[in-house]
Design an enzyme around this catalytic site. Structure first.
Site, short mmCIF file in Angstrom:
data_model
loop_
_atom_site.label_atom_id
_atom_site.label_comp_id
_atom_site.label_asym_id
_atom_site.label_seq_id
_atom_site.Cartn_x
_atom_site.Cartn_y
_atom_site.Cartn_z
N ARG A 122 30.85 45.79 24.53
CA ARG A 122 31.40 44.92 25.57
C ARG A 122 30.36 44.63 26.64
O ARG A 122 30.40 43.58 27.27
CB ARG A 122 32.60 45.60 26.25
CG ARG A 122 33.90 45.48 25.50
CD ARG A 122 35.04 45.93 26.39
NE ARG A 122 34.81 45.48 27.74
CZ ARG A 122 35.01 46.21 28.84
NH1 ARG A 122 35.48 47.42 28.74
NH2 ARG A 122 34.77 45.72 30.02
N ASP B 118 29.83 52.65 38.13
CA ASP B 118 29.40 52.28 36.78
C ASP B 118 28.16 53.07 36.32
O ASP B 118 27.72 52.91 35.18
CB ASP B 118 29.10 50.78 36.70
CG ASP B 118 30.38 49.95 36.64
OD1 ASP B 118 31.46 50.54 36.52
OD2 ASP B 118 30.28 48.71 36.71
N ARG C 171 44.04 50.30 38.02
CA ARG C 171 43.37 49.03 38.33
C ARG C 171 44.32 47.86 38.54
O ARG C 171 44.34 46.90 37.77
CB ARG C 171 42.36 48.69 37.23
CG ARG C 171 41.29 49.73 37.10
CD ARG C 171 40.28 49.37 36.06
NE ARG C 171 39.23 48.53 36.58
CZ ARG C 171 38.18 48.15 35.86
NH1 ARG C 171 38.06 48.52 34.62
NH2 ARG C 171 37.26 47.41 36.39
N CYS D 249 43.99 50.44 32.08
CA CYS D 249 42.89 50.64 31.13
C CYS D 249 42.49 52.10 31.17
O CYS D 249 43.03 52.86 31.95
CB CYS D 249 41.72 49.73 31.46
SG CYS D 249 40.95 50.15 33.00
N ILE E 48 36.10 55.70 43.36
CA ILE E 48 36.53 54.32 43.14
C ILE E 48 37.69 54.24 42.13
O ILE E 48 38.66 53.54 42.36
CB ILE E 48 35.36 53.43 42.62
CG1 ILE E 48 34.17 53.54 43.56
CG2 ILE E 48 35.80 51.97 42.46
CD1 ILE E 48 34.37 52.97 44.94
N LYS F 206 26.03 41.37 32.99
CA LYS F 206 27.38 41.08 32.51
C LYS F 206 28.30 40.77 33.68
O LYS F 206 29.00 39.76 33.69
CB LYS F 206 27.94 42.29 31.73
CG LYS F 206 29.44 42.20 31.50
CD LYS F 206 29.99 43.36 30.73
CE LYS F 206 30.53 44.48 31.58
NZ LYS F 206 31.83 44.20 32.24
N ASN F 207 28.30 41.64 34.69
CA ASN F 207 29.27 41.50 35.77
C ASN F 207 28.99 40.31 36.69
O ASN F 207 29.83 39.94 37.49
CB ASN F 207 29.35 42.79 36.60
CG ASN F 207 30.11 43.87 35.85
OD1 ASN F 207 30.66 43.62 34.78
ND2 ASN F 207 30.16 45.07 36.42
C1 UD1 Z 1 34.21 45.54 39.07
C2 UD1 Z 1 33.27 45.67 37.89
C3 UD1 Z 1 33.32 47.09 37.33
C4 UD1 Z 1 33.06 48.11 38.44
C5 UD1 Z 1 33.97 47.86 39.64
C6 UD1 Z 1 33.66 48.74 40.84
C7 UD1 Z 1 33.24 43.45 36.91
C8 UD1 Z 1 33.64 42.57 35.77
N1 UD1 Z 1 33.67 44.73 36.86
O1 UD1 Z 1 35.53 45.77 38.58
O2 UD1 Z 1 32.34 47.20 36.31
O3 UD1 Z 1 33.30 49.41 37.95
O4 UD1 Z 1 33.85 46.48 40.07
O5 UD1 Z 1 32.35 48.57 41.25
O6 UD1 Z 1 32.54 43.05 37.80
N2 UD1 Z 1 42.03 47.66 43.35
C9 UD1 Z 1 43.32 47.56 43.82
N3 UD1 Z 1 43.90 46.33 43.89
C10 UD1 Z 1 43.26 45.19 43.51
C11 UD1 Z 1 41.94 45.30 43.04
C12 UD1 Z 1 41.35 46.55 42.97
O7 UD1 Z 1 43.95 48.56 44.16
O8 UD1 Z 1 43.85 44.11 43.60
C13 UD1 Z 1 41.39 48.99 43.25
C14 UD1 Z 1 41.13 49.36 41.79
O9 UD1 Z 1 42.24 49.94 41.20
C15 UD1 Z 1 39.98 50.33 41.91
C16 UD1 Z 1 39.19 49.77 43.11
O10 UD1 Z 1 40.10 48.94 43.82
O11 UD1 Z 1 40.44 51.61 42.21
C17 UD1 Z 1 37.93 49.01 42.75
O12 UD1 Z 1 38.27 47.92 41.94
P1 UD1 Z 1 37.44 46.55 41.95
O13 UD1 Z 1 36.35 46.61 42.95
O14 UD1 Z 1 38.42 45.43 42.06
O15 UD1 Z 1 36.82 46.55 40.50
P2 UD1 Z 1 36.79 45.38 39.46
O16 UD1 Z 1 36.50 44.08 40.14
O17 UD1 Z 1 37.98 45.47 38.57
#
Ligand code: UD1
Length: 421
Positions: free
Chosen positions: A396, A304, A119, A114, A326, A22-23
């Protein structure tokens, strides 16, 4: 709305095949905006993929789906991802980079909070600004503009965000000159996206390390690509056997991308035997031992898999300490596992699980995607009947989960919920 009714206590036996990731599918589907032509194979049939296809169609692209193949073609007519679709899936923010890179303007609804925490997407936006985009956040929408096109830049991320790295990598493929992303995420899905982008003609090096270099091109070309197997689904089957017991052969198992998970389950006493490049046999012999984990960016233990590992530890001998680094607030499943009789204490971002001899069936509610998987797994091992509500979360991200589990001998049915969720 539907719920799962699970009659627990059956060991899992047989063979199961892991679906496409999915990811990895979601960012690669959004990357089709860059070339206007993509044929993607091994795409899992699940709700987040439906939402992504809807967003691409809404923009004016032609999206054809036949079983596990998605074909995208055409030009974007409306560079916009509306609230109604974005609220169904946070990953919609991945449309932003490709849109502004190719069409020089993008309007994408700001994903809200969420169930697993705040996030934010600030790092996506800061990075795009470095690439020359003007960003404005107004009325709940991110408006990104780059009338002259994007230009390459040297970007150091504050945190190796997965989605942020993907957004910037996609945007940089059409930016003028060279982009370097430092402190980049190293997740296997980033590597898969880079490979797909290379098939489209992009010049990318360093994916899978913390420094990714991209040389921008004037345009990308159409491509065909096959998505990698879903490492989290594969890990979930390890957890299912680790909790419910039995012996299962798992096919299309992405071994190299799951080493942290394999190591922890092995430490706990689960027997995981590699039978071929992409095949393992997993077997539970007696109770597992309490084992500690701390989630971390790849190649650390994936957040995850935290909920599913916790489910397995509920029946392990001794104490396990589970630390989540995380996401804040990613322990909602712990409260539900308690309803099944688990002995769990939550203290900030740490959970202490004291293994119990038995779990007992109860009604529980899924709060997010991986939480729902942990409750299903625990239900498979619990005595009597467990009912899991809000399984739309599971839909999902897991393809045909109950069919796959039933084929392994589990008693699990999807039935209409008597509640309004
Ligand atoms: C992706 C995965 C999700 C997984 C996560 C961490 C997809 C669709 N989803 O989510 O399943 O749990 O990686 O491995 O691939 N953060 C910020 N600012 C930002 C972006 C992120 O502060 O602009 C923080 C987030 O709040 C969180 C952390 O960074 O605490 C990790 O987020 P991120 O790696 O971006 O996860 P996703 O890409 O949303």
């Amino acid at each position: 709305m539907f719920k799962f009714v699970i009659k627990g206590g059956k060991e899992l036996k047989g063979k199961v095949k892991v679906s496409g990731s999915k990811n990895a599918s979601l960012p690669i589907l959004f990357a089709s905006i860059l070339s206007g032509e993509l044929e993607l194979a091994n795409v899992p049939q699940l709700r987040d993929v439906d939402t992504t296809c809807k967003i691409l169609s809404h923009m004016g692209l032609n999206v054809e789906r036949e079983k596990k193949t998605v074909k995208v073609s055409g030009e974007v007519k409306k560079a916009e991802a509306p609230y109604e679709l974005v609220k169904m899936m946070r990953a919609s923010i991945l449309a932003l980079g490709p849109l502004v890179a190719r069409y020089r303007r993008a309007v994408v609804s700001l994903p809200g909070g969420c169930a697993i925490g705040l996030r934010p997407v600030d790092l996506h936006l800061k990075g795009l600004e470095k690439l020359g985009a003007r960003i404005e956040v107004k009325h709940g929408y991110v408006i990104a503009e780059a009338p002259e096109g994007l230009r390459g830049a040297d970007i150091t991320l504050d945190f190796p965000t997965v989605g942020g790295t993907e957004n910037l990598m996609m945007a940089a493929t059409l930016a003028k000159g060279k982009t370097v992303i430092r402190n980049a995420a190293k997740e296997p899905e980033i590597v898969d996206l880079a490979r797909a982008l290379r098939e489209m003609g992009a010049e990318i090096e360093g994916e899978g390390t913390d420094t990714i270099e991209i040389k921008g091109k004037a345009e990308l070309r159409g491509a065909t690509y096959r998505v990698m197997a879903d490492r989290i689904e594969a890990g979930t089957f390890l957890a299912a056997v680790g909790t419910a017991g039995g012996e299962v052969e798992i096919e299309d198992f992405p071994y190299e991308s799951l080493t942290a998970v394999i190591e922890k389950f092995s430490e706990a006493g689960l027997k995981i035997e590699r039978l071929g490049e992409k095949r393992v046999r997993v077997k539970k012999v007696g109770a597992l031992k309490g084992t500690d984990i701390t989630t971390a960016p790849y190649p650390g233990f994936p957040t995850d898999m935290q909920a599913q590992f916790m489910a397995a530890m509920c029946l392990a001998e001794g104490v396990s300490v589970i630390k989540e680094t995380i996401f804040e607030n990613r322990f909602m499943h712990a409260l539900e596992l308690q309803r099944l009789g688990a002995d769990i204490k939550i203290d900030g971002n740490t959970v202490v699980v004291k293994g119990v001899e038995k779990l007992y069936g109860a009604k529980v509610t899924a709060t997010d995607l991986r939480a729902s998987a942990s409750l299903v797994i625990a239900g498979l091992a619990a005595e009597n009947t467990t009912e899991v509500y809000r399984i739309y979360h599971l839909d999902r991200g897991y393809e045909k989960m109950e069919e796959k589990l039933r084929a392994l001998g589990a008693e699990i049915e999807r039935v209409k919920s008597e509640l309004n969720y």
